[in-house]
Design a protein around this motif. Sequence first.
Motif, PDB file in Angstrom:
ATOM      1  N   ASP A  44      22.480 -55.693   0.913  1.00 58.95           N
ATOM      2  CA  ASP A  44      21.446 -55.192   0.970  1.00 58.95           C
ATOM      3  C   ASP A  44      21.732 -53.473   0.930  1.00 58.95           C
ATOM      4  O   ASP A  44      21.968 -52.957   1.666  1.00 58.95           O
ATOM      5  N   ARG A  45      21.771 -53.051  -0.325  1.00 60.78           N
ATOM      6  CA  ARG A  45      21.900 -51.648  -0.707  1.00 60.78           C
ATOM      7  C   ARG A  45      20.895 -50.611   0.137  1.00 60.78           C
ATOM      8  O   ARG A  45      21.259 -49.682   0.657  1.00 60.78           O
ATOM      9  N   ARG A  50      20.289 -46.036   2.752  1.00 59.23           N
ATOM     10  CA  ARG A  50      18.771 -45.759   2.563  1.00 59.23           C
ATOM     11  C   ARG A  50      18.568 -44.554   1.802  1.00 59.23           C
ATOM     12  O   ARG A  50      18.037 -44.595   0.749  1.00 59.23           O
ATOM     13  N   LEU A  51      19.289 -43.341   2.330  1.00 60.26           N
ATOM     14  CA  LEU A  51      18.828 -42.033   1.719  1.00 60.26           C
ATOM     15  C   LEU A  51      20.078 -41.532   1.055  1.00 60.26           C
ATOM     16  O   LEU A  51      20.184 -40.301   0.457  1.00 60.26           O
TER      17      LEU A  51
END
Length: 67
Positions: A44-45, A50-51
Amino acid sequence: VAKDLGLQLTALMEHGVHITDRGRTQYFTLHGKTGHLVTAERIDREQLCRLVEKCVLRCELIVEGEM
């Protein structure tokens, strides 16, 4: 992986080749019948990076014994 190392699949297993990832989750593994590097589970990228625009997962290929 077997092809890149110039080994037959049986030799790959005889040398104790395995993949290690940083962290707790093992994202990659070697397929036992083909010697291909495959994902061991869903990646899950958004959860991992996340940022971050460029998301990189590093792993190492360990070969035990002489080649």
